[in-house]
Structure formats: structure tokens, C-alpha cells
Design an enzyme around this catalytic site. Structure first.
Site, mmCIF file in Angstrom:
data_model
loop_
_atom_site.group_PDB
_atom_site.id
_atom_site.type_symbol
_atom_site.label_atom_id
_atom_site.label_comp_id
_atom_site.label_asym_id
_atom_site.label_seq_id
_atom_site.Cartn_x
_atom_site.Cartn_y
_atom_site.Cartn_z
ATOM 1 N N ASP A 130 11.106 5.473 -8.297
ATOM 2 C CA ASP A 130 12.248 5.033 -7.500
ATOM 3 C C ASP A 130 13.489 5.691 -8.072
ATOM 4 O OD1 ASP A 130 14.339 3.739 -6.254
ATOM 5 O OD2 ASP A 130 13.538 1.730 -6.549
ATOM 6 N N ASN A 135 16.356 5.603 -6.709
ATOM 7 C CA ASN A 135 17.491 4.761 -6.358
ATOM 8 C C ASN A 135 18.644 5.587 -5.792
ATOM 9 O OD1 ASN A 135 18.494 2.190 -6.033
ATOM 10 N ND2 ASN A 135 18.019 1.607 -8.133
ATOM 11 N N TYR A 163 12.362 4.541 -12.885
ATOM 12 C CA TYR A 163 13.023 3.560 -12.025
ATOM 13 C C TYR A 163 14.500 3.654 -12.370
ATOM 14 C CZ TYR A 163 14.560 -0.887 -10.065
ATOM 15 O OH TYR A 163 15.228 -1.852 -9.359
#
Length: 85
Positions: free
Chosen positions: A59, A61, A22
Site C-alpha cells: 500500500d 498510500n 505500508y
């Protein structure tokens, strides 16, 4: 693998490793941008040094295209992109 914010899980299976991340976002100031740049460099070094097959999920991002965010113009104004060249 360990990260102080709990952003990484690395699991080893018989034929491959599974990396779940993440990633921190770039933020809107130099400190956040630097933190993300350090994250990217450390993760790249880890991934490049691996000998076993790796499946990377999670993720990341990132938003490479305007369609990847809800309000592209606003996000572009918020992101710290570094100093102009």
C-alpha cells in the site's frame, strides 16, 4: 529491513528481492506531511542503492487521481500540500 512501525518487509529470493511496504499517508498537518516526506526520501535512497532486481508491492498510500479516493473534493481539502509557491 526494519521500521519502528513495522511498515516494511524485505525478503530475499534466489533471483530477486521482494519489498512490501505500508506507507504512511500525508495527513492533514505539517508534522504528518514532514513524516511522509522523510519516509519517501529514506525509501527512495534504499531503492536507488539496490544492486539486485526488486519487486515492490504493498500500500503506497497515494492517490494520483480523484477517482482513487471516495470523496475527492473532501480529501483535497484535508491534505497538507505545503505552502503555496
Amino acid at each position: 529491513a526494519w521500521h519502528p512501525e513495522g511498515r516494511i518487509i524485505l525478503a530475499a529470493f534466489e533471483g530477486f528481492d521482494l519489498l512490501a511496504t505500508y506507507a504512511p499517508n500525508n495527513g492533514n498537518d505539517e508534522a504528518a506531511f514532514s513524516r511522509r516526506a522523510a519516509w519517501d526520501a529514506a525509501l527512495l535512497a534504499e531503492v536507488r542503492g539496490r544492486q539486485r532486481p526488486l519487486v515492490w508491492v504493498g500500500d503506497l498510500n497515494c492517490a494520483p487521481e480523484g477517482i482513487d479516493v471516495s470523496h475527492p473534493e473532501w480529501f483535497l481539502q484535508q491534505c497538507h500540500q505545503g505552502e503555496p509557491a
